[in-house]
Design a protein around this motif. Structure first.
Motif, PDB file in Angstrom:
ATOM      1  N   CYS A  65      12.041  46.934 -69.069  1.00  0.00           N
ATOM      2  CA  CYS A  65      11.265  45.730 -68.721  1.00  0.00           C
ATOM      3  C   CYS A  65       9.932  45.698 -69.458  1.00  0.00           C
ATOM      4  O   CYS A  65       9.467  44.633 -69.858  1.00  0.00           O
ATOM      5  CB  CYS A  65      11.054  45.643 -67.211  1.00  0.00           C
ATOM      6  SG  CYS A  65      12.565  45.250 -66.330  1.00  0.00           S
ATOM      7  N   LYS A 117      20.136  44.957 -69.351  1.00  0.00           N
ATOM      8  CA  LYS A 117      19.527  44.703 -70.655  1.00  0.00           C
ATOM      9  C   LYS A 117      20.124  43.423 -71.243  1.00  0.00           C
ATOM     10  O   LYS A 117      19.398  42.529 -71.695  1.00  0.00           O
ATOM     11  CB  LYS A 117      19.793  45.901 -71.571  1.00  0.00           C
ATOM     12  CG  LYS A 117      19.220  45.765 -72.971  1.00  0.00           C
ATOM     13  CD  LYS A 117      19.324  47.125 -73.702  1.00  0.00           C
ATOM     14  CE  LYS A 117      18.723  47.067 -75.088  1.00  0.00           C
ATOM     15  NZ  LYS A 117      19.688  46.664 -76.117  1.00  0.00           N
ATOM     16  N   LYS A 118      21.441  43.316 -71.180  1.00  0.00           N
ATOM     17  CA  LYS A 118      22.127  42.146 -71.739  1.00  0.00           C
ATOM     18  C   LYS A 118      21.717  40.873 -70.981  1.00  0.00           C
ATOM     19  O   LYS A 118      21.397  39.851 -71.585  1.00  0.00           O
ATOM     20  CB  LYS A 118      23.645  42.386 -71.620  1.00  0.00           C
ATOM     21  CG  LYS A 118      24.497  41.442 -72.412  1.00  0.00           C
ATOM     22  CD  LYS A 118      25.899  42.070 -72.635  1.00  0.00           C
ATOM     23  CE  LYS A 118      26.811  41.090 -73.359  1.00  0.00           C
ATOM     24  NZ  LYS A 118      27.450  40.110 -72.449  1.00  0.00           N
ATOM     25  N   LEU A 134      19.006  40.311 -69.312  1.00  0.00           N
ATOM     26  CA  LEU A 134      17.606  39.961 -69.622  1.00  0.00           C
ATOM     27  C   LEU A 134      17.501  39.356 -71.017  1.00  0.00           C
ATOM     28  O   LEU A 134      16.834  38.341 -71.213  1.00  0.00           O
ATOM     29  CB  LEU A 134      16.717  41.207 -69.522  1.00  0.00           C
ATOM     30  CG  LEU A 134      16.386  41.686 -68.108  1.00  0.00           C
ATOM     31  CD1 LEU A 134      15.801  43.096 -68.143  1.00  0.00           C
ATOM     32  CD2 LEU A 134      15.418  40.729 -67.403  1.00  0.00           C
ATOM     33  N   GLU A 135      18.176  39.967 -71.976  1.00  0.00           N
ATOM     34  CA  GLU A 135      18.097  39.465 -73.356  1.00  0.00           C
ATOM     35  C   GLU A 135      18.694  38.061 -73.472  1.00  0.00           C
ATOM     36  O   GLU A 135      18.214  37.240 -74.252  1.00  0.00           O
ATOM     37  CB  GLU A 135      18.796  40.442 -74.310  1.00  0.00           C
ATOM     38  CG  GLU A 135      17.933  41.672 -74.560  1.00  0.00           C
ATOM     39  CD  GLU A 135      18.649  42.765 -75.359  1.00  0.00           C
ATOM     40  OE1 GLU A 135      17.957  43.655 -75.852  1.00  0.00           O
ATOM     41  OE2 GLU A 135      19.896  42.729 -75.464  1.00  0.00           O
ATOM     42  N   GLU A 136      19.735  37.807 -72.695  1.00  0.00           N
ATOM     43  CA  GLU A 136      20.347  36.472 -72.733  1.00  0.00           C
ATOM     44  C   GLU A 136      19.573  35.454 -71.894  1.00  0.00           C
ATOM     45  O   GLU A 136      19.928  34.281 -71.852  1.00  0.00           O
ATOM     46  CB  GLU A 136      21.793  36.552 -72.213  1.00  0.00           C
ATOM     47  CG  GLU A 136      22.732  37.278 -73.166  1.00  0.00           C
ATOM     48  CD  GLU A 136      24.101  37.547 -72.550  1.00  0.00           C
ATOM     49  OE1 GLU A 136      24.275  37.369 -71.321  1.00  0.00           O
ATOM     50  OE2 GLU A 136      24.990  37.960 -73.316  1.00  0.00           O
ATOM     51  N   GLU A 174      22.599  48.970 -69.219  1.00  0.00           N
ATOM     52  CA  GLU A 174      23.115  48.121 -70.310  1.00  0.00           C
ATOM     53  C   GLU A 174      23.422  46.714 -69.805  1.00  0.00           C
ATOM     54  O   GLU A 174      23.133  45.725 -70.464  1.00  0.00           O
ATOM     55  CB  GLU A 174      24.373  48.746 -70.931  1.00  0.00           C
ATOM     56  CG  GLU A 174      24.059  49.837 -71.938  1.00  0.00           C
ATOM     57  CD  GLU A 174      23.073  49.408 -73.035  1.00  0.00           C
ATOM     58  OE1 GLU A 174      23.266  48.326 -73.628  1.00  0.00           O
ATOM     59  OE2 GLU A 174      22.100  50.144 -73.280  1.00  0.00           O
ATOM     60  N   LYS A 215       9.433  46.994 -72.420  1.00  0.00           N
ATOM     61  CA  LYS A 215       9.777  46.673 -73.811  1.00  0.00           C
ATOM     62  C   LYS A 215      10.084  45.180 -73.961  1.00  0.00           C
ATOM     63  O   LYS A 215       9.662  44.542 -74.928  1.00  0.00           O
ATOM     64  CB  LYS A 215      10.989  47.519 -74.227  1.00  0.00           C
ATOM     65  CG  LYS A 215      11.156  47.627 -75.725  1.00  0.00           C
ATOM     66  CD  LYS A 215      12.233  48.642 -76.101  1.00  0.00           C
ATOM     67  CE  LYS A 215      13.298  47.934 -76.906  1.00  0.00           C
ATOM     68  NZ  LYS A 215      14.646  48.412 -76.674  1.00  0.00           N
ATOM     69  N   LEU A 216      10.812  44.612 -73.020  1.00  0.00           N
ATOM     70  CA  LEU A 216      11.200  43.196 -73.124  1.00  0.00           C
ATOM     71  C   LEU A 216      10.116  42.260 -72.575  1.00  0.00           C
ATOM     72  O   LEU A 216      10.284  41.044 -72.595  1.00  0.00           O
ATOM     73  CB  LEU A 216      12.519  42.947 -72.380  1.00  0.00           C
ATOM     74  CG  LEU A 216      13.749  43.703 -72.897  1.00  0.00           C
ATOM     75  CD1 LEU A 216      14.968  43.388 -72.047  1.00  0.00           C
ATOM     76  CD2 LEU A 216      14.027  43.353 -74.366  1.00  0.00           C
TER      77      LEU A 216
END
Ligand SMILES: [Zn+2]
Length: 266
Positions: free
Chosen positions: A121, A87-88, A90-92, A84, A123-124
């Motif tokens: 990774c 994920k945060k 990477l998204e930011e 988590e 997915k993003l």
């Protein structure tokens, strides 16, 4: 422009007395070598005074727009438990990909604890980077990062960008052969101009041949990196310039491929 896509902020051979000193030295080095941007790889040991972890690296970088970061989860200590958090990040956009250290740490790239990170990774659409090859003075550790496992992962996650760094030295021919038909494998050049790596891998002509073949096969998938401060930036620039690539290919390797693969805004 040249982008160094593999550096660490660390104390090495008395280069500096503290991490802020090492960061100052890094800024001097990139200016001296006309490096326009860099990707700093934090260590996955937290709170070390010898090498910057992610929190320290974020603090040192401050507002600089030409310095980027990767994440480096602790697979042995925390399994998939940091998913988590990464994920945060990477998204930011605070990190541009994730580095795995099989061989530094005793786990295989195929370890189940790593799989959720690969799924994330993929997915993003951000790359994963694998440390490969021997460590100086330790050939045993290379068993953990044999590219045969990395090929397995690349085939299991065909949309994942899978980057190999250090070319599984000294077995570069083996690494070339076993990966050559796998399209989502990428290479990054860190440590390939290091004297010990060159000598053990069969000499400078061998290293050049491997890089020339790899760039011919994958013109959009080879990225310039150095492993500073353990390796010299200028030796790596000289190595790439000695390949006779021509301006267009050289620009790809020195910067464009990294910009595209890591999606850097430079
Ligand atoms: Zn490194």
């Amino acid at each position: 422009m040249i982008i160094d896509s593999h550096v660490h902020i660390s104390l090495y051979n008395d280069n500096a007395k503290s991490l802020p000193d090492a960061f100052g030295l890094f800024l001097q080095e990139i200016e001296r070598n006309e490096i326009g941007a860099a990707i700093i790889i934090p260590d996955n040991i937290k709170g070390s005074e010898n090498i910057a972890d992610l929190e320290k690296a974020i603090e040192l970088i401050g507002e600089r727009k030409n310095l980027f970061l990767l994440g480096s989860p602790q697979i042995i200590q925390r399994g998939s438990g940091e998913l988590e958090k990464y994920k945060k990040l990477l998204e930011e956009g605070k990190i541009k990909g994730i580095k795995f250290f099989p061989g530094h740490d005793p786990y295989y790239p195929t370890d189940e604890r790593c799989l959720p990170y690969y799924e994330l990774c993929e997915k993003l659409d951000v790359p994963v980077l694998f440390h490969t090859g021997e460590n100086s003075g330790d050939s045993e550790c290379a068993k953990w990062n044999d590219p045969k496992y990395i090929v397995e992962i690349a085939q299991k996650y065909p949309k994942l960008k899978v980057i190999i760094t250090h070319y599984y030295w000294p077995k570069m021919d083996y690494c070339y052969e076993i990966t050559k038909d796998v399209p989502n494998i990428y290479f990054e050049t860190a440590a390939m101009a290091d004297a010990e790596v060159i000598e053990k891998s069969g000499g400078i002509e061998k290293v050049r041949e491997i890089l020339q073949k790899t760039i011919a096969d994958r013109p959009d998938k080879v990225i310039f990196g150095t492993d500073w401060p353990m390796c010299k930036i200028d030796d790596h620039i000289k190595l790439v310039k000695s390949l006779g690539l021509g301006v267009e290919l050289e620009n790809k390797v020195f910067s464009e491929n990294s910009i595209n693969i890591y999606k850097l805004l430079v």
